[in-house]
Write an enzyme that holds these catalytic residues in place. Sequence first.
Site, mmCIF file in Angstrom:
data_model
loop_
_atom_site.group_PDB
_atom_site.id
_atom_site.type_symbol
_atom_site.label_atom_id
_atom_site.label_comp_id
_atom_site.label_asym_id
_atom_site.label_seq_id
_atom_site.Cartn_x
_atom_site.Cartn_y
_atom_site.Cartn_z
ATOM 1 C CB SER A 26 25.119 18.460 52.945
ATOM 2 O OG SER A 26 25.889 19.371 53.695
ATOM 3 C CE LYS A 82 24.617 22.839 51.961
ATOM 4 N NZ LYS A 82 24.437 21.572 52.556
#
Length: 173
Positions: A26, A82
């Site tokens: 990711s 993230k």
Amino acid sequence: MIIIVVVIVLLVNNVILINAKIPSESMEETIMTGDRIFGFRLAYGINLDLFGNKISKKVKEPERFDIIIFKYPDDESQLFIKRLIGLPGETVEIVDGKVYIDGSDTPLDDSFVPEMPLGSFGPYEVPENSYFMLGDNRNNSKDSRFWQNTFVTFDEIVGKAVIRYFPSIKLLN
């Protein structure tokens, strides 16, 4: 001597640094699957959970584009990493893969994204004390766009990712 070393290691590992291995794609190309990183737990102040008692004190606000390690809002037993995109009080909208803040005509600079993101999402109104997070590899990231609890609160932040140490050393920004 051994007890002192063990206490120091536990203190550093639980209060100052977080050591993490990246399990997914990711955040690629910034952080690759299998990379090992250090995060700084005190980057934004004190945010500890000691013996069931939460201690939280902001010293510095997280900033847009910081790479943050946090407890996954839908299952706090998991840690996620993230990039912070939306700040408290902002409206985030993704149109044809480009991110716009507060209805701006100009999308955010996302030069760290490896390929053109797809899709349109939002708008999302970021509540106070909360943040909107996206992976750099947007087409392969389970992030704020898809979570049941869309936003990460300050209390869920564990630390700021600062350095990749394996397979090579790289400062994260």
